[in-house]
Design a protein around this motif. Structure first.
Motif, PDB file in Angstrom:
ATOM      1  N   ALA A 229     -24.328  20.091 -42.216  1.00 15.88           N
ATOM      2  CA  ALA A 229     -23.901  18.964 -41.389  1.00 15.88           C
ATOM      3  C   ALA A 229     -24.869  18.689 -40.251  1.00 15.88           C
ATOM      4  CB  ALA A 229     -22.510  19.230 -40.831  1.00 15.88           C
ATOM      5  N   ARG A 230     -24.909  17.423 -39.835  1.00 16.67           N
ATOM      6  CA  ARG A 230     -25.676  17.032 -38.651  1.00 16.67           C
ATOM      7  C   ARG A 230     -24.721  16.492 -37.587  1.00 16.67           C
ATOM      8  NH1 ARG A 230     -28.569  15.574 -43.609  1.00 16.67           N
ATOM      9  NH2 ARG A 230     -30.625  16.561 -43.461  1.00 16.67           N
ATOM     10  N   LEU A 231     -24.998  16.844 -36.356  1.00 14.49           N
ATOM     11  CA  LEU A 231     -24.222  16.377 -35.210  1.00 14.49           C
ATOM     12  C   LEU A 231     -24.958  15.209 -34.556  1.00 14.49           C
ATOM     13  CD1 LEU A 231     -21.796  17.072 -33.172  1.00 14.49           C
ATOM     14  CD2 LEU A 231     -23.582  18.148 -31.800  1.00 14.49           C
ATOM     15  N   ILE A 232     -24.217  14.163 -34.208  1.00 18.51           N
ATOM     16  CA  ILE A 232     -24.783  13.022 -33.484  1.00 18.51           C
ATOM     17  C   ILE A 232     -23.940  12.816 -32.232  1.00 18.51           C
ATOM     18  CG2 ILE A 232     -25.334  10.557 -33.566  1.00 18.51           C
ATOM     19  CD1 ILE A 232     -25.460  10.843 -36.647  1.00 18.51           C
ATOM     20  N   ASN A 233     -24.564  12.873 -31.056  1.00 19.34           N
ATOM     21  CA  ASN A 233     -23.815  12.699 -29.806  1.00 19.34           C
ATOM     22  C   ASN A 233     -24.305  11.466 -29.066  1.00 19.34           C
ATOM     23  OD1 ASN A 233     -22.159  12.962 -27.621  1.00 19.34           O
ATOM     24  ND2 ASN A 233     -23.163  14.779 -26.767  1.00 19.34           N
ATOM     25  N   ILE A 234     -23.452  10.436 -29.054  1.00 18.45           N
ATOM     26  CA  ILE A 234     -23.714   9.245 -28.238  1.00 18.45           C
ATOM     27  C   ILE A 234     -22.596   9.054 -27.213  1.00 18.45           C
ATOM     28  CG2 ILE A 234     -25.223   8.065 -29.865  1.00 18.45           C
ATOM     29  CD1 ILE A 234     -21.461   7.297 -29.615  1.00 18.45           C
ATOM     30  N   GLU A 253     -26.228  27.342 -38.541  1.00 16.66           N
ATOM     31  CA  GLU A 253     -24.803  27.030 -38.651  1.00 16.66           C
ATOM     32  C   GLU A 253     -24.598  25.543 -38.902  1.00 16.66           C
ATOM     33  OE1 GLU A 253     -23.065  28.519 -35.091  1.00 16.66           O
ATOM     34  OE2 GLU A 253     -23.098  30.613 -35.774  1.00 16.66           O
ATOM     35  N   ILE A 254     -25.483  24.695 -38.359  1.00 14.62           N
ATOM     36  CA  ILE A 254     -25.534  23.282 -38.698  1.00 14.62           C
ATOM     37  C   ILE A 254     -27.000  22.936 -38.968  1.00 14.62           C
ATOM     38  CG2 ILE A 254     -23.488  22.714 -37.341  1.00 14.62           C
ATOM     39  CD1 ILE A 254     -25.301  21.453 -35.247  1.00 14.62           C
ATOM     40  N   ALA A 255     -27.213  21.821 -39.663  1.00 18.40           N
ATOM     41  CA  ALA A 255     -28.569  21.513 -40.138  1.00 18.40           C
ATOM     42  C   ALA A 255     -29.399  20.711 -39.161  1.00 18.40           C
ATOM     43  CB  ALA A 255     -28.478  20.758 -41.470  1.00 18.40           C
ATOM     44  N   GLY A 256     -28.764  20.020 -38.219  1.00 17.43           N
ATOM     45  CA  GLY A 256     -29.554  19.208 -37.299  1.00 17.43           C
ATOM     46  C   GLY A 256     -28.675  18.518 -36.284  1.00 17.43           C
ATOM     47  N   ALA A 257     -29.321  17.859 -35.324  1.00 13.01           N
ATOM     48  CA  ALA A 257     -28.593  17.124 -34.293  1.00 13.01           C
ATOM     49  C   ALA A 257     -29.421  15.939 -33.832  1.00 13.01           C
ATOM     50  CB  ALA A 257     -28.272  18.029 -33.102  1.00 13.01           C
ATOM     51  N   ALA A 258     -28.749  14.828 -33.577  1.00 11.10           N
ATOM     52  CA  ALA A 258     -29.350  13.661 -32.926  1.00 11.10           C
ATOM     53  C   ALA A 258     -28.622  13.480 -31.603  1.00 11.10           C
ATOM     54  CB  ALA A 258     -29.218  12.417 -33.793  1.00 11.10           C
ATOM     55  N   LEU A 259     -29.369  13.532 -30.515  1.00 11.08           N
ATOM     56  CA  LEU A 259     -28.769  13.586 -29.183  1.00 11.08           C
ATOM     57  C   LEU A 259     -29.324  12.479 -28.302  1.00 11.08           C
ATOM     58  CD1 LEU A 259     -29.243  17.436 -28.721  1.00 11.08           C
ATOM     59  CD2 LEU A 259     -27.171  16.282 -29.533  1.00 11.08           C
ATOM     60  N   ASP A 260     -28.424  11.667 -27.760  1.00 17.30           N
ATOM     61  CA  ASP A 260     -28.823  10.643 -26.794  1.00 17.30           C
ATOM     62  C   ASP A 260     -28.357  10.999 -25.386  1.00 17.30           C
ATOM     63  OD1 ASP A 260     -29.934   7.940 -26.201  1.00 17.30           O
ATOM     64  OD2 ASP A 260     -27.848   7.512 -25.664  1.00 17.30           O
ATOM     65  N   VAL A 261     -27.437  11.954 -25.289  1.00 16.14           N
ATOM     66  CA  VAL A 261     -26.878  12.362 -24.003  1.00 16.14           C
ATOM     67  C   VAL A 261     -26.897  13.885 -23.919  1.00 16.14           C
ATOM     68  CG1 VAL A 261     -25.454  10.323 -23.624  1.00 16.14           C
ATOM     69  CG2 VAL A 261     -24.557  12.184 -25.010  1.00 16.14           C
ATOM     70  N   PHE A 262     -26.998  14.399 -22.680  1.00 20.78           N
ATOM     71  CA  PHE A 262     -27.213  15.826 -22.473  1.00 20.78           C
ATOM     72  C   PHE A 262     -26.422  16.292 -21.259  1.00 20.78           C
ATOM     73  CE2 PHE A 262     -30.790  13.800 -24.439  1.00 20.78           C
ATOM     74  CZ  PHE A 262     -31.131  14.642 -25.479  1.00 20.78           C
TER      75      PHE A 262
END
Length: 327
Positions: A229-234, A253-262
């Motif tokens: 799974a990939r996580l996307i956080n907007i 544990e997860i395959a990737g992440a796309a992050l716009d906020v931190f």
């Protein structure tokens, strides 16, 4: 209308920030004041009827709050209002509205873009291009992938609608379950989140930051997700525990992440996320389109017309929940 009878509007901006575009139309109908910190707020808030907030520094507004002797309405030029929700405002009769609707479609476009970038391995293609290296690879099909949108509100609905049009299967998480939603295969209740997480290829955080969502995505959540799974956080950065995310990415544990906020913005130059090849990052800009500042002013002016006529405002925020209700 005489100058004395004009309502007073205070606009809170960041220090050095220019006035929001399109304010001339407001200046013809109201006395407009500008503030950029606690002291200027203390000077401008007495007599102010309405606030338009473009800079969200809770400390300044909370500190100057006793000076707000006539304030009736605060408009936040963002979808998230978490930074404004201090006790004095929550307990007051001042109503709050937000910018719901302005960024919904462009944020949904961002989410679809990142899903396709992961599926088509574009981050690796860009790295290979920079190295002048020709390397054929097979990539994934996006069609049929399962997407969980955590926060099935205004923005989440647009995400569901757009990814569904692209052939993916969106489910939502919201306070109230619903199974007849036109934009989702189904919407599950908040309490069902951890039961749902193992079933999705992409998990999109579109929830507001509230005491219930802060730190929601921690090691427990990542362990519940698929390894692919990939996580996307907007949504908001503090919804994700960054240290736990880094461990989950490093340990597979997860395959990737796309992050716009931190959690911390700007992200420090030495932060490990910068160099992780399975991470896509942008600088809190997922919804920002060319002309967005003027669009925010126009939305405020539309609501100001309603307020001036004594009519109901739109995008009213439930101050205790911390977000605007559903349309």
């Amino acid at each position: 209308m005489t100058q004395q009878s004009k309502p007073v509007v205070t606009v809170l901006t960041a220090p050095g920030e220019q006035q929001p575009p399109g304010m001339d139309a407001l200046k013809a109908r109201a006395e407009v004041r500008f503030a950029c910190d606690e002291q200027t707020l203390r000077d401008t808030l007495p007599g102010t009827d309405v606030m338009m907030v473009t800079d969200f520094r809770t400390e300044a507004l909370e500190a100057a709050w006793p000076c707000a002797d006539k304030l009736q309405w605060i408009h936040a030029t963002s979808a998230g209002v978490d930074a404004l929700m201090f006790p004095g405002l929550i307990e007051s009769d001042v109503v709050v509205t937000n910018a719901r609707g302005i960024f919904d479609r462009t944020i949904a476009e961002y989410v679809l873009c990142t899903i396709l970038m992961f599926a088509k391995d574009f981050p690796n293609s860009i790295r290979l291009q920079h190295r002048h290296e020709w390397k054929h690879r097979d990539t994934e099909r996006a069609e049929g992938k399962q997407v969980l949108v955590v926060g099935a509100g205004s923005i989440g609905r647009q995400i569901g609608r757009l990814v569904r049009a692209a052939g993916l299967q969106p489910h939502g998480i919201a306070r109230t379950p619903r199974h007849d939603d036109p934009d989702f295969v189904a919407v599950h209740g908040n309490d069902d989140l951890f039961n749902q997480l193992p079933h999705y290829d992409f998990v999109v955080i579109a929830a507001p930051l509230t005491p219930q969502t802060e730190g929601l995505f921690d090691h427990k959540a990542f362990k519940a997700m698929r390894n692919s799974a990939r996580l996307i956080n907007i949504g908001r950065g503090p919804i994700v525990k960054t240290d736990d995310l880094i461990v989950a990415l490093e340990d597979g544990e997860i395959a990737g992440a796309a992050l716009d906020v931190f959690e911390e913005e700007p992200l420090p130059k030495g932060h490990p996320l910068w160099d992780m090849e399975n991470v896509i990052m942008t600088a809190h800009m997922a919804g920002d389109f060319i002309g967005w500042k003027r669009a925010l002013t126009d939305q405020f002016l539309e609501n100001f017309d309603l307020w001036h006529k004594g009519r109901d405002l739109f995008n009213l925020v439930d101050k205790r929940l911390g977000y605007a209700g559903s349309k």
